[in-house]
Scaffold this motif. Sequence first.
Motif, mmCIF file in Angstrom:
data_model
loop_
_atom_site.group_PDB
_atom_site.id
_atom_site.type_symbol
_atom_site.label_atom_id
_atom_site.label_comp_id
_atom_site.label_asym_id
_atom_site.label_seq_id
_atom_site.Cartn_x
_atom_site.Cartn_y
_atom_site.Cartn_z
ATOM 1 N N TRP A 258 0.817 -1.221 0.000
ATOM 2 C CA TRP A 258 0.000 0.000 0.000
ATOM 3 C C TRP A 258 0.847 1.264 0.000
ATOM 4 C CZ3 TRP A 258 -4.707 0.517 -1.494
ATOM 5 C CH2 TRP A 258 -5.669 -0.480 -1.274
ATOM 6 N N GLN B 297 -3.439 13.423 12.046
ATOM 7 C CA GLN B 297 -3.228 14.469 11.048
ATOM 8 C C GLN B 297 -1.772 14.555 10.637
ATOM 9 O OE1 GLN B 297 -4.980 18.202 12.329
ATOM 10 N NE2 GLN B 297 -7.017 17.290 12.524
ATOM 11 N N GLY B 298 -1.579 14.890 9.380
ATOM 12 C CA GLY B 298 -0.226 15.071 8.865
ATOM 13 C C GLY B 298 -0.338 15.468 7.410
ATOM 14 N N PHE B 299 0.716 16.059 6.879
ATOM 15 C CA PHE B 299 0.716 16.337 5.451
ATOM 16 C C PHE B 299 0.753 15.013 4.718
ATOM 17 C CE2 PHE B 299 2.068 20.602 6.667
ATOM 18 C CZ PHE B 299 1.348 21.352 5.772
ATOM 19 N N ARG B 300 -0.197 14.795 3.829
ATOM 20 C CA ARG B 300 -0.123 13.577 3.034
ATOM 21 C C ARG B 300 0.385 13.938 1.639
ATOM 22 N NH1 ARG B 300 -6.404 11.854 2.687
ATOM 23 N NH2 ARG B 300 -6.301 12.625 4.819
ATOM 24 N N THR B 301 1.250 13.088 1.140
ATOM 25 C CA THR B 301 1.831 13.283 -0.179
ATOM 26 C C THR B 301 0.991 12.516 -1.186
ATOM 27 O OG1 THR B 301 4.016 13.427 0.820
ATOM 28 C CG2 THR B 301 3.935 13.013 -1.534
ATOM 29 N N ARG D 158 10.097 -4.680 6.298
ATOM 30 C CA ARG D 158 11.481 -4.525 5.824
ATOM 31 C C ARG D 158 12.152 -3.476 6.690
ATOM 32 N NH1 ARG D 158 8.129 -3.051 1.863
ATOM 33 N NH2 ARG D 158 8.309 -5.087 0.889
ATOM 34 N N TRP D 265 15.568 2.172 9.975
ATOM 35 C CA TRP D 265 14.468 2.475 9.067
ATOM 36 C C TRP D 265 13.617 1.242 8.910
ATOM 37 C CZ3 TRP D 265 12.669 0.238 4.691
ATOM 38 C CH2 TRP D 265 11.858 0.994 3.844
ATOM 39 N N GLU D 267 9.724 -0.293 7.044
ATOM 40 C CA GLU D 267 8.447 -0.152 6.341
ATOM 41 C C GLU D 267 7.639 -1.403 6.643
ATOM 42 O OE1 GLU D 267 8.677 0.578 2.131
ATOM 43 O OE2 GLU D 267 6.635 -0.099 1.774
ATOM 44 N N ASN D 269 4.116 -3.237 5.652
ATOM 45 C CA ASN D 269 2.927 -3.287 4.804
ATOM 46 C C ASN D 269 1.873 -4.149 5.469
ATOM 47 O OD1 ASN D 269 5.291 -3.837 2.212
ATOM 48 N ND2 ASN D 269 4.242 -1.911 2.586
ATOM 49 N N THR D 274 0.133 1.088 5.181
ATOM 50 C CA THR D 274 1.591 0.964 5.313
ATOM 51 C C THR D 274 2.106 2.002 6.302
ATOM 52 O OG1 THR D 274 1.976 0.041 3.092
ATOM 53 C CG2 THR D 274 3.772 1.332 4.037
ATOM 54 N N ILE D 276 5.874 3.775 7.591
ATOM 55 C CA ILE D 276 7.308 3.925 7.332
ATOM 56 C C ILE D 276 7.902 4.805 8.429
ATOM 57 C CG2 ILE D 276 9.080 4.770 5.740
ATOM 58 C CD1 ILE D 276 7.133 4.305 3.453
ATOM 59 N N GLN D 279 14.634 6.688 11.688
ATOM 60 C CA GLN D 279 15.123 7.227 12.968
ATOM 61 C C GLN D 279 15.845 8.564 12.774
ATOM 62 O OE1 GLN D 279 14.754 6.402 16.129
ATOM 63 N NE2 GLN D 279 16.229 7.825 16.969
ATOM 64 N N GLU D 284 8.849 11.719 13.021
ATOM 65 C CA GLU D 284 7.913 11.597 11.902
ATOM 66 C C GLU D 284 7.527 10.134 11.697
ATOM 67 O OE1 GLU D 284 9.564 13.323 8.347
ATOM 68 O OE2 GLU D 284 10.256 15.108 9.393
ATOM 69 N N GLN D 286 5.300 7.945 8.867
ATOM 70 C CA GLN D 286 4.571 7.978 7.601
ATOM 71 C C GLN D 286 3.474 6.921 7.664
ATOM 72 O OE1 GLN D 286 5.583 9.968 4.904
ATOM 73 N NE2 GLN D 286 7.280 10.831 6.078
ATOM 74 N N TYR D 288 0.165 5.417 5.516
ATOM 75 C CA TYR D 288 -0.694 5.374 4.321
ATOM 76 C C TYR D 288 -1.851 4.467 4.668
ATOM 77 C CZ TYR D 288 -2.085 4.916 -0.595
ATOM 78 O OH TYR D 288 -2.760 4.957 -1.797
ATOM 79 N N PHE D 299 0.926 8.986 1.529
ATOM 80 C CA PHE D 299 1.582 8.847 2.822
ATOM 81 C C PHE D 299 1.444 10.152 3.573
ATOM 82 C CE2 PHE D 299 3.776 5.249 0.861
ATOM 83 C CZ PHE D 299 3.775 4.354 1.920
ATOM 84 N N ARG D 300 0.921 10.062 4.783
ATOM 85 C CA ARG D 300 0.865 11.292 5.565
ATOM 86 C C ARG D 300 1.964 11.254 6.620
ATOM 87 N NH1 ARG D 300 -4.970 10.728 8.479
ATOM 88 N NH2 ARG D 300 -5.441 9.877 6.432
ATOM 89 N N THR D 301 2.590 12.378 6.803
ATOM 90 C CA THR D 301 3.670 12.517 7.767
ATOM 91 C C THR D 301 3.081 13.016 9.072
ATOM 92 O OG1 THR D 301 5.182 13.059 5.975
ATOM 93 C CG2 THR D 301 5.899 13.604 8.207
ATOM 94 N N ILE D 302 2.946 12.099 10.023
ATOM 95 C CA ILE D 302 2.446 12.485 11.337
ATOM 96 C C ILE D 302 3.637 12.941 12.174
ATOM 97 C CG2 ILE D 302 1.263 11.697 13.421
ATOM 98 C CD1 ILE D 302 -0.108 9.562 11.686
#
Lengths: 374, 374, 374, 374
Positions: A258, B297-301, D158, D265, D267, D269, D274, D276, D279, D284, D286, D288, D299-302
């Motif tokens: 995803w 909440q967060g910026f989603r890409t 991963r 690091w 990820e 799924n 997902t 991500i 460190q 942050e 990520q 999705y 992907f939102r950056t929380i």
Amino acid sequence: MKPELRIGLIGTGYMGKAHCIAFQTASAVFPLSGTIVCEMVADINAELAAQKATEFGFKRSTGDWRELVNDPNIDLVDICAPNYLHREMALAAIAAGKHVYSEKPLALNASDALEMTEAAERAGVKTLVGFNYTKNPTIQLAKQIIERGEIGEVVHFRGTFNEDYLADSQTPFSWRLKREFSGAGTLGDMGSHIINIAQHLVAPIEQLCADLQTVHKQRPIADTDGETGRVENDDQVHMMVRFNNGAIGTLESSRIAWGRKNGLWFEINGTRGTLIFDQQRLSELQLYTATDASNRQGFRTILTGPEHPDYQHFCVSAGHGIGYNDMKAVEVRDLVEGIFNQTPIWPDFRAAYEVNKVMDAVELSHRQGSWITL
Amino acid sequence: MKPELRIGLIGTGYMGKAHCIAFQTASAVFPLSGTIVCEMVADINAELAAQKATEFGFKRSTGDWRELVNDPNIDLVDICAPNYLHREMALAAIAAGKHVYSEKPLALNASDALEMTEAAERAGVKTLVGFNYTKNPTIQLAKQIIERGEIGEVVHFRGTFNEDYLADSQTPFSWRLKREFSGAGTLGDMGSHIINIAQHLVAPIEQLCADLQTVHKQRPIADTDGETGRVENDDQVHMMVRFNNGAIGTLESSRIAWGRKNGLWFEINGTRGTLIFDQQRLSELQLYTATDASNRQGFRTILTGPEHPDYQHFCVSAGHGIGYNDMKAVEVRDLVEGIFNQTPIWPDFRAAYEVNKVMDAVELSHRQGSWITL
Amino acid sequence: MKPELRIGLIGTGYMGKAHCIAFQTASAVFPLSGTIVCEMVADINAELAAQKATEFGFKRSTGDWRELVNDPNIDLVDICAPNYLHREMALAAIAAGKHVYSEKPLALNASDALEMTEAAERAGVKTLVGFNYTKNPTIQLAKQIIERGEIGEVVHFRGTFNEDYLADSQTPFSWRLKREFSGAGTLGDMGSHIINIAQHLVAPIEQLCADLQTVHKQRPIADTDGETGRVENDDQVHMMVRFNNGAIGTLESSRIAWGRKNGLWFEINGTRGTLIFDQQRLSELQLYTATDASNRQGFRTILTGPEHPDYQHFCVSAGHGIGYNDMKAVEVRDLVEGIFNQTPIWPDFRAAYEVNKVMDAVELSHRQGSWITL
Amino acid sequence: MKPELRIGLIGTGYMGKAHCIAFQTASAVFPLSGTIVCEMVADINAELAAQKATEFGFKRSTGDWRELVNDPNIDLVDICAPNYLHREMALAAIAAGKHVYSEKPLALNASDALEMTEAAERAGVKTLVGFNYTKNPTIQLAKQIIERGEIGEVVHFRGTFNEDYLADSQTPFSWRLKREFSGAGTLGDMGSHIINIAQHLVAPIEQLCADLQTVHKQRPIADTDGETGRVENDDQVHMMVRFNNGAIGTLESSRIAWGRKNGLWFEINGTRGTLIFDQQRLSELQLYTATDASNRQGFRTILTGPEHPDYQHFCVSAGHGIGYNDMKAVEVRDLVEGIFNQTPIWPDFRAAYEVNKVMDAVELSHRQGSWITL
């Protein structure tokens, strides 16, 4: 007078259109040594073939791909049909003395790929297989940096090619999920690309040990009352590899990850630096070099531009960005220039056969639960 | 039988080629209502015109742009000549009843732009000015998100368009640095784009206060023994603006910002969310929405894909990426569809005149040291 | 025997606790020249003061800040009370011969700040104002890079400090929104930081022109039946500035920018390179230098580490990351070392007065609609 | 009256200091159920022990760690000595009835780890091993998201933990490179963390197949005339794993990956989304999620903040950022609260033994060239 290369395109789906865009773009962007002529389109549905010929700007069409292959006014057969047809079509085209442009993976297995490769080499026709990502100026730059020793000797390659087009367990069943039509699953579809890139940027793969898995084992069949089809190939695959130059690495592919839309990503560690590439930001290359002053070291984001391979044909300013279709145009340039000038083309059938060999070894490794030496 | 639109291209430089690529790509990518015919190329150097006609795939060429403008087999005059020639060429083309496709900025000042606009409107010809960035599917998506109220009411716009093509003080003098040929400096070259985008995404600009500066005041003249030329226009400019819907903002442009290659960037704050866009990652839109759960909440890409405007014509898979030239192909589609179907085209000369008005106000504000009401 | 510095803390809210954490961390991290003694806490609520004294590890407490200020066993008065009380408390502390550590902004206006500055200078006590962000090793590195000329002469500074803590129009009214208690709005709260940073990294600001706006003019009063309070200060502010070394720039602040949590960001263009910093990734500095080979240039992300200022006290490995509270610990180190060693401290009251002067000029510029010379 | 926990620290190097900072920070940040008392420091060098005791704020010191372990006024023995000493020290501390806080990896091999685990469990003392990364509020948030099913069932993990501290082949030889003192190489140093995290976030590892390599086989011995020492453990390692819940994954670690400073690091799924994490951007996460509207997915950056686990103790505002040492403070909080309240502590010796078991299996898999079932 410039020579002509007359294209016969088999298949009018997504990839057929992508090739047509690439023929147009390559002609507009590059100073080619000859002229690409969009001659004939074949599709099993003759009516669709005729319609697509008009739409794609081709002169003629046919419902019988063998007619196309044997047409004397075709110089190059461009195969955008499903994987299981590649072998038959390519062999027929080679027999008719045509050059062949095939989508990847070349064949359902390595023995077919070898047969096709040897046929093409015996016939002396030119071939190219659509492993388009290495055509990206950014990956060409990565290749250049490695070859010039700017990151030292490569010691590790980690690469993924993950997407999410089958992440939803309710996405309907399709022919792509049956072995007889598609062969391997994500291993063939995206894994083949990352294998090709690893071989291109590092070295041939000598040994590997792999694991793969079908996560969603049944999928609904569209337009039925709840029927499902059995998925026969892999949703996710990963492998450990040992290259013949001593480097080691991991390669992975998933079609159920995803959020990954074109998750072709790699990191290459060398004894003097590191490269990182992410296809979703296809104009950026991350370079870390131990040559920088120790208190000023960091990954630098190089935006590809006119000083890097092939970029200047698309745009005179750096960082303006090339797109997915532009990589295909570079591929077409490589193909037609190889034919016009009778020079080697890469990746040809033999290079694609090397990918099929790795794919076979992956499946064997999984079945045996052991390392495989290629 | 599909109608034809016969193109007459004036100017064979960087932008001329970009337009030619766009004509080819648009034809291959979009199901157009008619056929684009590459008819004639004009360049002040007749020999170069002939050579470029062959290279670009045009039928004829001329050393006299007036011949092209008055040729009965030209339907659209495409102006890729330096800024100071836009007015004369466009007025001649309009007088000859041709549609006009012009690069930006439309004119050296707002009064010229208005004259051109009124001439085109009186003549009933179609016009489009090459503010290509708004054609990016990603920016189209931003527009859609704003219009649907997904970020609430816009309260702030901050945008930049910075590059570094003149950051090196030793980059030689050129005609672009003289007012009579180029008009404003970075304000016209890149600032005009960010003004256009702000007006497109937010609202008309009602008031502004601006500052600008020429940092490198003399530049070496190439092939001389140390001679320098005086730079007559701005290296960097910024302005505070008030939009007519109550939002405020800042707009900036620089041609001396080291590291920025296509530094078109904006952030739009609304009462319910925020959008961020960076042209160097042209397929990504950052969306923050207060509608998400507060702890998620967060910026989603968002990676643009087939569900977003125009993308599916280029590729069926999300995130594969469109390039700079693809935006130009969308622009060409908008242009030729507007002509074929006699529907409104945006941004036409009048929209471009609105940009020129802001540019004039910026220079006036700087000279007077005061706010200007438009 | 090491000397002692006995702290008297006024205010037990968020900032009071942050200071206490910093006193502990600074003592554990740095080899200080003396010992920090947590002596006494004052809060208007004597009971709360006692409770917080225990919680924060202080020896004594009081409900009367004047008692604390005049206590002979206090060496340093630490003011974490609301802005409108800074002046009275600081003047009393100075009168009692104490050193003063104050949160920012120093005062409600420049004349108060000047009075406090002159009082401290006359009394010969040490002062420090909590503009903590410049204490970040990453910003210290930026300062070093600029001073060593690695990006040439600075030509442009663009900085923002945006957050979203009042982006929701329904966030209740508070004393921070009234001028008599808080003075300016986002201009004082976050704008003061970005002004301080610009002055620190570039040069004194000589001229400015500013705009500001209250977007949400009324806010609900908590625990009432729909009553609202009038917001008396700015939600968003931006300004154009001219530094006394010829550079120009823009500074912005917003407390209603959805998605920005600690959106302190700046980009500094020099004649030979560019620096970019984002506090949300506080251990990363982006450096672009024209000194790199032209085809290898790119922004490099330097992760702060032991080779950069002050980092090695926190951790021996690069990139492990310092946090918000760690910057405060550096601030405390600067404060107490200045006192123990009788050396200059930055930013002292005078440096903070320079910030207040700019803040006053911003408000004047907005009222007059004109440029202001400082 | 609050209970006290009297700490005896063995080892005064990098990790010893990190623990001391954490004791101070935890006391200042968290409302602990008791008081941490820094009682005694042991170092083989008695003079250094004394100096460090002063520097770290401890009351007493000794040159003999056995004295510390048997001191009646010590409640908790904190082991920051080299790996090969963990077993002996921990067993002695347990025998003396002390709680034990040990750095990771717990032991040189699984059988030692099991012995230590069983001794602690028999004695009823509390233990914690310093796998600090899971204490990061951001990783705690990841755990919460997974447990609540927000990304569905986990199908792939991963993870990497790469650094470059030995990437330079000329970095001198040290005891860390000898098996008898350090055990495994990067596998133990950083690989143990990523194993711990995978087990924590996904499930126990059931099967694995691994590869590892020493790239720089000899390193110069400092202060000699060109002598070199043989490196006895791994520079890079990777493995394929199968978790006991059916998910699969890859784990990697390298100490020679140029550019990676704290390259932890991962990820993950799942069937509905997902996660991500990186460190180097430790605040942050990520996320999705397929739950978002299909044309608004990304992907939102929380940015971790007060609504996420433990963050509010450090700061009341989101996104201000916690640092490396703050994770250690959370670890200390978990440790001392478990002791004060006699509640379970994670990760205790048994959890660390599970990591050692995987490490042993990795080395066995590499030697045998086969999959290992744990």
